[in-house]
Motif scaffolding. Structure first.
Motif, PDB file in Angstrom:
ATOM      1  N   UNK A 324       0.857  -1.187   0.000  1.00 11.13           N
ATOM      2  CA  UNK A 324       0.000   0.000   0.000  1.00 11.13           C
ATOM      3  C   UNK A 324       0.896   1.242   0.000  1.00 11.13           C
ATOM      4  N   UNK A 325       1.101   1.833   1.157  1.00  8.19           N
ATOM      5  CA  UNK A 325       2.064   2.926   1.334  1.00  8.19           C
ATOM      6  C   UNK A 325       2.212   3.157   2.830  1.00  8.19           C
ATOM      7  N   UNK A 326       3.128   4.018   3.221  1.00  8.33           N
ATOM      8  CA  UNK A 326       3.360   4.270   4.650  1.00  8.33           C
ATOM      9  C   UNK A 326       2.137   4.898   5.316  1.00  8.33           C
ATOM     10  N   UNK A 327       1.244   5.509   4.530  1.00  8.42           N
ATOM     11  CA  UNK A 327       0.033   6.114   5.094  1.00  8.42           C
ATOM     12  C   UNK A 327      -0.891   5.082   5.724  1.00  8.42           C
ATOM     13  N   UNK A 328      -0.684   3.795   5.388  1.00  7.22           N
ATOM     14  CA  UNK A 328      -1.585   2.736   5.850  1.00  7.22           C
ATOM     15  C   UNK A 328      -1.029   1.954   7.044  1.00  7.22           C
ATOM     16  N   UNK A 329       0.116   2.368   7.582  1.00  4.30           N
ATOM     17  CA  UNK A 329       0.744   1.614   8.683  1.00  4.30           C
ATOM     18  C   UNK A 329      -0.133   1.535   9.926  1.00  4.30           C
ATOM     19  N   UNK A 330      -1.049   2.469  10.061  1.00  5.95           N
ATOM     20  CA  UNK A 330      -1.964   2.471  11.209  1.00  5.95           C
ATOM     21  C   UNK A 330      -2.739   1.164  11.323  1.00  5.95           C
ATOM     22  N   UNK A 331      -2.993   0.522  10.182  1.00  2.00           N
ATOM     23  CA  UNK A 331      -3.771  -0.721  10.191  1.00  2.00           C
ATOM     24  C   UNK A 331      -3.037  -1.847  10.914  1.00  2.00           C
ATOM     25  N   UNK A 332      -1.703  -1.750  11.021  1.00  2.00           N
ATOM     26  CA  UNK A 332      -0.936  -2.787  11.709  1.00  2.00           C
ATOM     27  C   UNK A 332      -1.327  -2.947  13.161  1.00  2.00           C
ATOM     28  N   UNK A 333      -1.849  -1.879  13.778  1.00  2.73           N
ATOM     29  CA  UNK A 333      -2.261  -1.946  15.182  1.00  2.73           C
ATOM     30  C   UNK A 333      -3.517  -2.793  15.383  1.00  2.73           C
ATOM     31  N   UNK A 334      -4.259  -3.026  14.306  1.00  2.00           N
ATOM     32  CA  UNK A 334      -5.514  -3.773  14.392  1.00  2.00           C
ATOM     33  C   UNK A 334      -5.368  -5.205  13.896  1.00  2.00           C
ATOM     34  N   UNK A 335      -4.214  -5.503  13.328  1.00  2.00           N
ATOM     35  CA  UNK A 335      -4.050  -6.744  12.578  1.00  2.00           C
ATOM     36  C   UNK A 335      -4.155  -7.998  13.436  1.00  2.00           C
ATOM     37  N   UNK A 336      -3.646  -7.952  14.665  1.00  2.00           N
ATOM     38  CA  UNK A 336      -3.602  -9.146  15.511  1.00  2.00           C
ATOM     39  C   UNK A 336      -4.996  -9.720  15.746  1.00  2.00           C
ATOM     40  N   UNK A 337      -5.949  -8.855  16.094  1.00  2.00           N
ATOM     41  CA  UNK A 337      -7.315  -9.322  16.358  1.00  2.00           C
ATOM     42  C   UNK A 337      -7.915  -9.955  15.105  1.00  2.00           C
ATOM     43  N   UNK A 338      -7.672  -9.325  13.980  1.00  2.00           N
ATOM     44  CA  UNK A 338      -8.257  -9.785  12.721  1.00  2.00           C
ATOM     45  C   UNK A 338      -7.700 -11.150  12.310  1.00  2.00           C
ATOM     46  N   UNK A 339      -6.391 -11.329  12.460  1.00  2.00           N
ATOM     47  CA  UNK A 339      -5.755 -12.579  12.053  1.00  2.00           C
ATOM     48  C   UNK A 339      -6.231 -13.759  12.898  1.00  2.00           C
ATOM     49  N   UNK A 340      -6.362 -13.550  14.198  1.00  2.00           N
ATOM     50  CA  UNK A 340      -6.859 -14.629  15.055  1.00  2.00           C
ATOM     51  C   UNK A 340      -8.298 -14.965  14.689  1.00  2.00           C
ATOM     52  N   UNK A 341      -9.084 -13.937  14.377  1.00  2.00           N
ATOM     53  CA  UNK A 341     -10.461 -14.170  13.934  1.00  2.00           C
ATOM     54  C   UNK A 341     -10.521 -15.002  12.664  1.00  2.00           C
ATOM     55  N   UNK A 342      -9.539 -14.809  11.782  1.00  2.00           N
ATOM     56  CA  UNK A 342      -9.498 -15.575  10.533  1.00  2.00           C
ATOM     57  C   UNK A 342      -9.308 -17.073  10.782  1.00  2.00           C
ATOM     58  N   UNK A 343      -8.569 -17.437  11.809  1.00  2.00           N
ATOM     59  CA  UNK A 343      -8.360 -18.858  12.115  1.00  2.00           C
ATOM     60  C   UNK A 343      -9.692 -19.525  12.461  1.00  2.00           C
ATOM     61  N   UNK A 344     -10.469 -18.892  13.330  1.00  2.00           N
ATOM     62  CA  UNK A 344     -11.763 -19.466  13.709  1.00  2.00           C
ATOM     63  C   UNK A 344     -12.741 -19.431  12.532  1.00  2.00           C
ATOM     64  N   UNK A 345     -12.640 -18.404  11.708  1.00  4.14           N
ATOM     65  CA  UNK A 345     -13.484 -18.343  10.515  1.00  4.14           C
ATOM     66  C   UNK A 345     -13.162 -19.501   9.565  1.00  4.14           C
ATOM     67  N   UNK A 346     -11.884 -19.772   9.372  1.00  4.14           N
ATOM     68  CA  UNK A 346     -11.463 -20.858   8.483  1.00  4.14           C
ATOM     69  C   UNK A 346     -11.949 -22.209   8.996  1.00  4.14           C
ATOM     70  N   UNK A 347     -11.788 -22.458  10.288  1.00  2.00           N
ATOM     71  CA  UNK A 347     -12.222 -23.727  10.863  1.00  2.00           C
ATOM     72  C   UNK A 347     -13.724 -23.918  10.690  1.00  2.00           C
ATOM     73  N   UNK A 348     -14.482 -22.852  10.898  1.00  2.00           N
ATOM     74  CA  UNK A 348     -15.934 -22.945  10.771  1.00  2.00           C
ATOM     75  C   UNK A 348     -16.350 -23.200   9.324  1.00  2.00           C
ATOM     76  N   UNK A 349     -15.720 -22.525   8.375  1.00  2.00           N
ATOM     77  CA  UNK A 349     -16.079 -22.699   6.962  1.00  2.00           C
ATOM     78  C   UNK A 349     -15.813 -24.129   6.499  1.00  2.00           C
ATOM     79  N   UNK A 350     -14.694 -24.701   6.929  1.00  3.07           N
ATOM     80  CA  UNK A 350     -14.365 -26.068   6.507  1.00  3.07           C
ATOM     81  C   UNK A 350     -15.311 -27.077   7.146  1.00  3.07           C
TER      82      UNK A 350
END
Length: 492
Positions: A324-350
């Protein structure tokens, strides 16, 4: 399991290529238009998801299931494809007309201003062509034609995105949204040319639909369409709230989470689902075998997700400016919650892969309503006060809750049990992933953090992969490398 891994090779390659070209488009938009431009594009794309659902009626999984049960009946396959294509053509034309007629009111509601009426029309056009293109891809998927599926999707998307780059450079945000049209048109064009040359069995003749086919698919329309519309409306509504309450700039920041998640998430999940859905459709009376398919999908998905998720968080300061660009680095502070949520989402979908073949449509609807309602309740009222953080945390919490509900449901209805191998894999992988998250959270991006991430990756390879899986992976990679080498020598 080996059959699944082989299919994963073809389907995974298409997902990687599509992801790379999608990233390049996003990068170009980020550089030229900034977070605000990316936020508007993301909202247009979110609207496209909902519009194309109104055309396809969210029947893709139903189509795969129907075609998977007609493997030896060429005439029936032709009737299915023709009938659905005609229905999609009618609905697509009607939807496009409505987008044009109500472009300004729709622009006002979706973007908070009426100046983006042209984007509404572009979305309608892209959704029209999307329906026809993905009907072809669903047909290949139902027929278990993995190679044809991957070739068509890779080439069509690559050509489309390459042409789209010029439109983005010339026309800005209008060109960015217009690129959604171009990728679908080039996909259809390449598909038809390639099919005519290599797959005459897909040839369609006739001009009238088979109403028996439509009747068979109609049972899927209510639950799947309703559930899909709720999902996409929820995403659109949350993004709209972000734009209105926090500004289009914050919508662009939020888009980083969803876009990077979609890149790795569907790279891992799509091949598994593309294989598992038609496979389960042929095993309706064999509960134990269906559970085996689910466990195999969980195993392969976790082996792919764990290292990718760890690296996505551990190298966030690298890939966010790069993609993206350096203007988007703020999103890194939110990434941890989102990534863990993706694991449970993946398990449920399968785990839920058996719901369509077994016609558990009421459960699908109830699950979707609960998921979307819960996500809105947990996030929208608090966005003005807590910002984007509440959206990421709400995503994690609702995915945990819905996964647990689905797990209990399948234990009761299908005697589903997590295999001992997957239980061990989940335990070991979660521990290593937690260690990776911890080191990436407390250490700045330096040699120490990079070395720790490399060490954890090695531990994942040694500790999570069994010896037969390691040998098969090495053999598969060598085989593909030799094929590519021979092709390059022939070209020379």
């Amino acid at each position: 399991m080996l059959e699944l891994i082989s299919a994963f090779g073809y389907l995974g390659s298409s997902q990687i290529t599509i992801a790379v070209f999608s990233i390049l488009r996003t990068k170009l938009i980020s550089i030229l238009l900034g977070p605000t431009g990316l936020g508007i594009f993301a909202q247009a794309k979110s609207f496209q998801l909902m519009v194309r659902l109104m055309i396809t009626l969210d029947l893709e999984e139903g189509i795969v299931n129907l075609i998977a049960n007609t493997q030896d009946d060429l005439d029936k396959q032709k009737r299915i494809i023709l009938s659905i294509s005609l229905v999609y053509g009618f609905l697509g034309s009607l939807t496009l007309l409505l987008c044009w007629a109500f472009r300004q009111p729709l622009s006002e509601w979706i973007f908070g201003t009426d100046i983006y009426g042209d984007l509404i029309v572009f979305v309608g056009v892209s959704a029209f062509f999307f329906a026809q293109y993905h009907l072809l891809l669903s047909s290949f998927q139902g027929l278990i034609k993995w190679k044809l599926y991957s070739i068509v999707s890779i080439a069509g998307y690559a050509i489309g995105i390459s042409i789209s780059a010029a439109f983005i450079l010339l026309f800005g945000i209008k060109g960015a949204v217009l690129s959604l049209v171009i990728t679908q048109i080039t996909g259809i064009a390449f598909s038809l040319i390639y099919i005519k040359l290599t797959a005459p069995w897909v040839k369609i003749e006739g001009f009238f639909p088979d109403w028996k086919v439509i009747k068979k698919l109609s049972k899927y329309i209510g639950p799947l369409l309703g559930g899909g519309l709720i999902l996409y409306f929820t995403d659109l509504y949350i993004r709209r709230t972000i734009i209105i309450q926090l500004g289009a700039n914050q919508s662009g920041i939020f888009h980083v989470l969803g876009s990077i998640s979609e890149v790795y998430f569907w790279f891992i999940l799509q091949p598994v689902l593309a294989f598992s859905l038609p496979k389960v459709a042929t095993l309706l009376k064999e509960k134990k075998t269906i559970v085996d398919v689910q466990n195999n999908g969980i195993q392969l998905s976790l082996l792919g997700l764990f290292p990718i998720i760890m690296l996505a968080y551990g190298l966030r300061e690298v890939w966010i400016p790069l993609l993206f660009s350096t203007e988007f680095l703020e999103s890194g502070n939110l990434l941890l919650w989102w990534l863990i949520g993706d694991i449970f989402r993946a398990l449920r979908i399968i785990i839920d892969i058996d719901l369509i073949p077994l016609s558990r449509l009421k459960y699908i609807t109830l699950q979707t309503v609960f998921y979307c309602g819960g996500l809105i309740i947990m996030t929208v009222p608090f966005i003005p006060y807590l910002g984007l953080k509440v959206v990421a945390m709400g995503y994690l919490v609702i995915n945990i809750i819905v996964f647990l509900i689905s797990f209990v449901y399948h234990m009761d209805s299908m005697a589903f049990r997590l295999s001992p191998a997957n239980f061990i894999l989940l335990s070991k992988g979660s521990g290593l992933l937690a260690l990776g998250f911890w080191s990436s959270y407390f250490y700045e991006l330096n040699v120490m953090r990079i070395m720790l991430n490399i060490l954890i990756l090695l531990m994942m390879y040694i500790w999570l992969l069994k010896q037969p899986e390691k040998e098969f992976a090495k053999s598969y990679i060598r085989q593909k490398a030799m094929i590519l080498l021979k092709r390059s020598e022939n070209i020379k």
